[in-house]
Design a protein around this motif. Structure first.
Motif, PDB file in Angstrom:
ATOM      1  N   CYS A  80       0.880  -1.263  -0.023  1.00 23.96           N
ATOM      2  CA  CYS A  80      -0.015   0.063   0.003  1.00 23.96           C
ATOM      3  C   CYS A  80       0.949   1.214   0.068  1.00 23.96           C
ATOM      4  N   GLY A  81       2.149   1.071   0.541  1.00 26.64           N
ATOM      5  CA  GLY A  81       2.979   2.377   0.517  1.00 26.64           C
ATOM      6  C   GLY A  81       4.198   1.936   1.337  1.00 26.64           C
ATOM      7  N   ILE A  82       5.153   2.956   0.989  1.00 28.40           N
ATOM      8  CA  ILE A  82       6.468   2.853   1.389  1.00 28.40           C
ATOM      9  C   ILE A  82       6.774   4.074   2.245  1.00 28.40           C
ATOM     10  N   TYR A  83       7.288   3.872   3.594  1.00 30.78           N
ATOM     11  CA  TYR A  83       7.404   4.878   4.601  1.00 30.78           C
ATOM     12  C   TYR A  83       8.494   4.657   5.397  1.00 30.78           C
ATOM     13  N   PRO A  84       8.630   5.738   6.307  1.00 30.06           N
ATOM     14  CA  PRO A  84       9.908   5.653   7.347  1.00 30.06           C
ATOM     15  C   PRO A  84       9.186   4.739   8.729  1.00 30.06           C
ATOM     16  N   ARG A  85      10.013   4.045   9.396  1.00 32.86           N
ATOM     17  CA  ARG A  85       9.526   3.202  10.495  1.00 32.86           C
ATOM     18  C   ARG A  85       8.265   3.667  11.297  1.00 32.86           C
ATOM     19  N   GLU A  86       8.540   4.954  11.706  1.00 27.33           N
ATOM     20  CA  GLU A  86       7.454   5.501  12.610  1.00 27.33           C
ATOM     21  C   GLU A  86       5.994   5.502  11.700  1.00 27.33           C
ATOM     22  N   ILE A  87       6.298   6.100  10.545  1.00 27.47           N
ATOM     23  CA  ILE A  87       4.864   6.272   9.896  1.00 27.47           C
ATOM     24  C   ILE A  87       4.193   4.794   9.535  1.00 27.47           C
ATOM     25  N   ALA A  88       5.262   3.886   9.033  1.00 33.56           N
ATOM     26  CA  ALA A  88       4.603   2.625   8.718  1.00 33.56           C
ATOM     27  C   ALA A  88       4.083   1.957   9.702  1.00 33.56           C
ATOM     28  N   GLU A  89       4.563   1.894  11.083  1.00 33.99           N
ATOM     29  CA  GLU A  89       3.943   1.198  12.454  1.00 33.99           C
ATOM     30  C   GLU A  89       2.578   2.072  12.533  1.00 33.99           C
ATOM     31  N   THR A  90       2.666   3.448  12.326  1.00 33.70           N
ATOM     32  CA  THR A  90       1.182   3.880  12.570  1.00 33.70           C
ATOM     33  C   THR A  90       0.295   3.277  11.656  1.00 33.70           C
ATOM     34  N   LYS A  91       0.699   3.610  10.413  1.00 30.43           N
ATOM     35  CA  LYS A  91      -0.211   3.034   9.642  1.00 30.43           C
ATOM     36  C   LYS A  91      -0.736   1.542   9.685  1.00 30.43           C
ATOM     37  N   VAL A  92      -0.005   0.622  10.134  1.00 31.18           N
ATOM     38  CA  VAL A  92      -0.318  -0.830  10.384  1.00 31.18           C
ATOM     39  C   VAL A  92      -1.242  -0.947  11.443  1.00 31.18           C
ATOM     40  N   PHE A  93      -0.819  -0.081  12.675  1.00 38.65           N
ATOM     41  CA  PHE A  93      -1.762   0.167  13.666  1.00 38.65           C
ATOM     42  C   PHE A  93      -3.278   0.451  13.436  1.00 38.65           C
ATOM     43  N   GLU A  94      -3.272   1.606  12.639  1.00 41.44           N
ATOM     44  CA  GLU A  94      -4.623   2.285  12.198  1.00 41.44           C
ATOM     45  C   GLU A  94      -5.537   1.092  11.367  1.00 41.44           C
ATOM     46  N   VAL A  95      -4.849   0.523  10.339  1.00 43.68           N
ATOM     47  CA  VAL A  95      -5.470  -0.266   9.727  1.00 43.68           C
ATOM     48  C   VAL A  95      -5.853  -1.384  10.357  1.00 43.68           C
TER      49      VAL A  95
END
Length: 107
Positions: free
Chosen positions: A74-89
């Motif tokens: 779905c996307g490529i992000y820095p670690r903190e943003i990726a962690e937040t996206k995973v948690f939210e989804v």
């Protein structure tokens, strides 16, 4: 008796060190949705559009990758943003009663 004078001592210990500083990009992480055979396709498309700000066409393409290949990026992000996206989804899918799973992998 001859000893080192102050200027000799200073010259002996005056070392010039050259540092080459290379700034590196932080590692990036792929945010991946996994297929589950239960979550409706339209829910997945809406989720991708909402959380990853993808167009309808791109969200549909990603959803079809999830459906046919078992996973979709779905996307490529820095670690903190990726962690937040995973948690939210994962949180949104769970609250909506769907078993959809999202994870992150180092790119």
């Amino acid at each position: 008796m001859s000893g080192p004078n102050a200027s000799d001592t200073l010259r002996d210990t005056d070392a010039t060190t050259t540092f080459k500083s290379k700034t590196q990009e932080p590692p990036s992480y792929k945010v991946v949705l996994l297929n589950d055979d239960f979550t409706p396709m339209d829910f997945v498309v809406d989720l991708i559009m909402t959380f990853f700000r993808q167009s309808l066409e791109d969200a549909t393409r990603i959803m079809l990758n999830v459906h046919y290949e078992g996973r979709g990026v779905c996307g490529i992000y820095p670690r903190e943003i990726a962690e937040t996206k995973v948690f939210e989804v994962n949180n949104h899918a769970h609250r909506s009663g769907h078993p959809l799973k999202c994870l992150m992998e180092q790119n």
